[in-house]
Design a protein around this motif. Structure first.
Motif, PDB file in Angstrom:
ATOM      1  N   ASP A 224     -13.297   1.291 -12.926  1.00 45.48           N
ATOM      2  CA  ASP A 224     -13.553   1.796 -11.573  1.00 45.48           C
ATOM      3  C   ASP A 224     -13.668   0.655 -10.564  1.00 45.48           C
ATOM      4  OD1 ASP A 224     -13.532   4.385 -12.504  1.00 45.48           O
ATOM      5  OD2 ASP A 224     -15.705   4.498 -12.747  1.00 45.48           O
ATOM      6  N   GLY A 225     -12.837  -0.379 -10.758  1.00 43.88           N
ATOM      7  CA  GLY A 225     -12.779  -1.473  -9.800  1.00 43.88           C
ATOM      8  C   GLY A 225     -13.721  -2.619 -10.063  1.00 43.88           C
ATOM      9  N   ASP A 226     -14.695  -2.462 -10.972  1.00 45.23           N
ATOM     10  CA  ASP A 226     -15.677  -3.509 -11.236  1.00 45.23           C
ATOM     11  C   ASP A 226     -15.464  -4.109 -12.621  1.00 45.23           C
ATOM     12  OD1 ASP A 226     -16.887  -3.138  -8.797  1.00 45.23           O
ATOM     13  OD2 ASP A 226     -18.375  -1.716  -9.563  1.00 45.23           O
ATOM     14  N   LEU A 306      -4.325  12.876  -4.777  1.00 42.56           N
ATOM     15  CA  LEU A 306      -4.584  11.448  -4.619  1.00 42.56           C
ATOM     16  C   LEU A 306      -5.757  11.172  -3.688  1.00 42.56           C
ATOM     17  CD1 LEU A 306      -0.980   9.956  -4.273  1.00 42.56           C
ATOM     18  CD2 LEU A 306      -2.502   9.835  -6.249  1.00 42.56           C
ATOM     19  N   GLY A 307      -6.141  12.132  -2.863  1.00 46.37           N
ATOM     20  CA  GLY A 307      -7.205  11.925  -1.884  1.00 46.37           C
ATOM     21  C   GLY A 307      -6.761  12.238  -0.474  1.00 46.37           C
ATOM     22  N   ARG A 458      -7.333   2.414   0.848  1.00 38.32           N
ATOM     23  CA  ARG A 458      -8.342   1.714   0.056  1.00 38.32           C
ATOM     24  C   ARG A 458      -8.825   2.670  -1.024  1.00 38.32           C
ATOM     25  NH1 ARG A 458      -6.804  -1.455   3.220  1.00 38.32           N
ATOM     26  NH2 ARG A 458      -7.898  -3.111   4.341  1.00 38.32           N
ATOM     27  N   LEU A 459      -9.419   2.116  -2.083  1.00 41.55           N
ATOM     28  CA  LEU A 459     -10.006   2.940  -3.140  1.00 41.55           C
ATOM     29  C   LEU A 459     -11.528   2.851  -3.076  1.00 41.55           C
ATOM     30  CD1 LEU A 459      -7.698   2.212  -6.212  1.00 41.55           C
ATOM     31  CD2 LEU A 459      -7.741   4.241  -4.776  1.00 41.55           C
ATOM     32  N   ARG A 511     -12.322   6.931  -9.099  1.00 40.49           N
ATOM     33  CA  ARG A 511     -12.151   6.461  -7.724  1.00 40.49           C
ATOM     34  C   ARG A 511     -11.318   7.452  -6.924  1.00 40.49           C
ATOM     35  NH1 ARG A 511     -10.313   0.254  -8.008  1.00 40.49           N
ATOM     36  NH2 ARG A 511      -9.019   1.003  -9.731  1.00 40.49           N
ATOM     37  N   ILE A 512     -11.512   7.414  -5.621  1.00 40.70           N
ATOM     38  CA  ILE A 512     -10.796   8.296  -4.702  1.00 40.70           C
ATOM     39  C   ILE A 512     -10.245   7.429  -3.568  1.00 40.70           C
ATOM     40  CG2 ILE A 512     -12.848   8.834  -3.305  1.00 40.70           C
ATOM     41  CD1 ILE A 512     -10.412  11.556  -4.174  1.00 40.70           C
TER      42      ILE A 512
END
Length: 574
Positions: A224-226, A306-307, A458-459, A511-512
């Motif tokens: 999740d990006g981290d 996708l958001g 951006r996510l 994530r979105i």
């Protein structure tokens, strides 16, 4: 941290009459001889006491002091900064509060150290406190020794899964695991590498980092990006693990001086096919391995999921469904640009169109789309690929990235001669993309004529839906200041994740995306032709109906999908 005051440390100490000019000269000679910083040399020569120097730096730079002996530091905070950097810059992380990392330093004026910490940790806000060199080095010895003792992993104690149903192979040839494991000394390494790869799939990670340091060897997963530390294999297995991965990726085991790139393909019962894009980078203490997981089964090609809000999706589709023109997607690395482009191509892909893509690298392959891997070392770059595409009777062209004037010029000419061109750029928002193209040397009238729509994205981390709860700490005034319309604030309920087993008590899972979709309105074309700035273009685009990134984030907050902190981190105020 405030900007450092005028004058060097020695001059300031002389001015404050804490040392004499002669003591300063002696300390400078000592520093030159030993390679120490001036502060350390002043203490070593007895010119000033360590505590007095620390108090002086605290007053001079306006930062508080800290007594590390009376402070217990969380091991997760310590793990944010590698021991090598902590010793090199004489600092130690102390605490974290939201997006701010608090770091104790000997020298608060060491801007290079602060920049290094920002790069290593990902925290852009560093709050400095000052402590003595003795206290910091003692804390470094204490806490990093505890982490090493706690996280050193014995291979025999690792809970390995049943690997009997796993088949692995490189992109071109199958690799026979049984043959590689015949040597009893290699079998544990084979087993360990398989475990690292398969566990990353189960945890739905996007990247695996295997990193050698002087006295440590660690595996980290990006989830999740981290980045999160997964395990620390024994140092003695460092070369064997790298060699095993090279064999699987069909790379040269003997080459340890140059970077290498390859691919690993895995087939697992119950999971399906998974690709790993492998990058090997020689570093000071060995070869660092980075593997990007490319899971086609998890690739979301439905743009409605996708958001995108329905309003933004209509604007984006209005650009990509035109027969010609240029559609651009912008954002930093890892913001989901490739997924957005692939989802657009998926909608456009049909038997009556010819689609060609120039990518570096090709992450996923699709039936009906002619995908070309760029190879800079033999002169096959985006510009060369694009020229060749124009001789292949294309209807739709995807260019992985517009990096220079040559690629931009060919892409725009293609867009103006009846082709639909999709591509990416690295800019902060949609209006800034216009300025980026102009700075590359593209004429304003070409930008205004060729571009259909620009999308920035951006996510944001997604709130764990299992432990989602109302965030009562956010006031109505804070919501209004953040961008929530005043007439909506009474009914607006901000949410957060309380933390549970499903999200590892982090409050986020998945994530979105948040978007900024800027169609090329006629009024915007006039502004571009008249040489307007990115700020003027943004104001006019918002007036004409564009949702800013902040607005898009507020919409996702209203749906209970993300938090104010995440939107603030990934968008600028309007």
């Amino acid at each position: 941290m405030p900007p450092p005051p005028a004058g060097k440390l020695g001059e300031l100490l002389v001015r404050e009459k804490l040392i004499s000019p002669l003591q300063l000269q002696q300390a400078m000679n000592e520093a030159k001889k030993t390679g120490q910083r001036l502060g350390s040399a002043l203490i070593a020569t007895g010119a000033v006491k360590e505590e007095d120097l620390t108090d002086f730096l605290s007053r001079q730079y306006g930062v508080p002091t800290i007594n590390l002996a009376e402070f217990e530091i969380d091991k997760e905070v310590i793990a944010l900064i590698p021991e090598k950097q902590a010793r090199q810059h004489k600092l130690i992380p102390v605490n974290r509060a939201g997006s701010t990392l608090i770091v104790a330093m000997v020298d608060p004026s060491n801007i290079q150290a602060v920049d290094d910490i920002k790069f290593v940790t990902g925290y852009q806000q560093i709050e400095v406190v000052v402590s003595t060199e003795t206290a910091i080095l003692a804390a470094v010895d204490k806490y990093y020794a505890q982490i090493q003792q706690q996280q050193e992993t014995n291979l025999d104690s690792v809970d390995m899964p049943d690997l009997s149903d796993i088949e692995m192979g490189s992109e071109e040839d199958d690799v026979n695991l049984d043959e590689l494991a015949n040597n009893s000394n290699d079998a544990p390494v084979v087993k360990l590498v398989n475990y690292i790869l398969t566990e990353a799939i189960k945890r739905k990670c996007s990247d695996i980092h295997i990193e050698p340091y002087e006295k440590a060897y660690r595996v980290r997963y990006r989830q999740d990006g981290d980045l999160q530390e997964f395990m620390k294999p024994p140092m003695k297995l460092k070369n064997a693990i790298t060699a095993r991965i090279k064999v699987m990726a069909n790379l040269d085991i003997a080459e340890r001086r140059l970077p290498q790139d390859g691919r690993i393909k895995i087939k697992m019962k119950g999971i399906g096919e998974m690709d790993y894009r492998v990058s090997i980078l020689p570093t000071l203490f060995g070869e660092k391995v980075c593997m990007r997981l490319l899971d086609k089964s998890n690739l979301q090609l439905d743009m409605t999921k996708l958001g995108f809000d329905e309003y933004q999706l209509t604007q984006w589709r209005g650009g990509i469904e035109r027969p010609n023109g240029m559609c651009l997607v912008t954002g930093p690395t890892g913001s989901g640009k490739t997924t957005t482009l692939y989802s657009a191509l998926s909608e456009l892909n049909s038997d009556d169109v010819n689609i060609s893509t120039a990518e570096d690298p090709v992450e996923f392959n699709f039936y009906g789309i002619n995908q070309c891997q760029m190879k800079e070392d033999i002169g096959l770059n985006f510009a060369a690929g694009l020229r060749s595409f124009l001789r292949q009777d294309p209807d739709i062209i995807l260019v992985g990235e517009i990096r220079d004037f040559e690629t931009a010029e060919i892409a725009i000419k293609a867009a103006l001669t009846g082709h639909l061109v999709l591509s990416t750029l690295h800019t902060n928002d949609a209006p800034a993309t216009v300025s980026r193209l102009l700075n590359m040397g593209v004429e304003p009238f070409l930008v205004a004529s060729a571009v259909n729509v620009i999308l920035a994205q951006r996510l944001c981390k997604k709130i764990c839906q299992n432990c989602k709860t109302e965030d009562t700490e956010i006031t109505k005034k804070a919501l209004v200041d953040f961008g929530v319309p005043a007439d909506e604030v009474d009914a607006f309920v901000p949410f957060k994740g309380a933390g549970c087993e499903k999200c590892n008590n982090g409050g986020y899972k998945g994530r979105i995306a948040i978007y900024e979709v800027m169609p090329m309105y006629p009024d915007l074309k006039e502004l571009i032709l008249n040489g307007a700035s990115a700020l003027e273009i943004k104001k006019e685009a918002i007036r004409l109906g564009m949702w800013s990134m902040r607005h898009s984030g507020v919409v996702q907050m209203r749906k209970g999908l993300t938090t104010m902190a995440q939107v603030a981190q990934n968008s600028n105020p309007d």
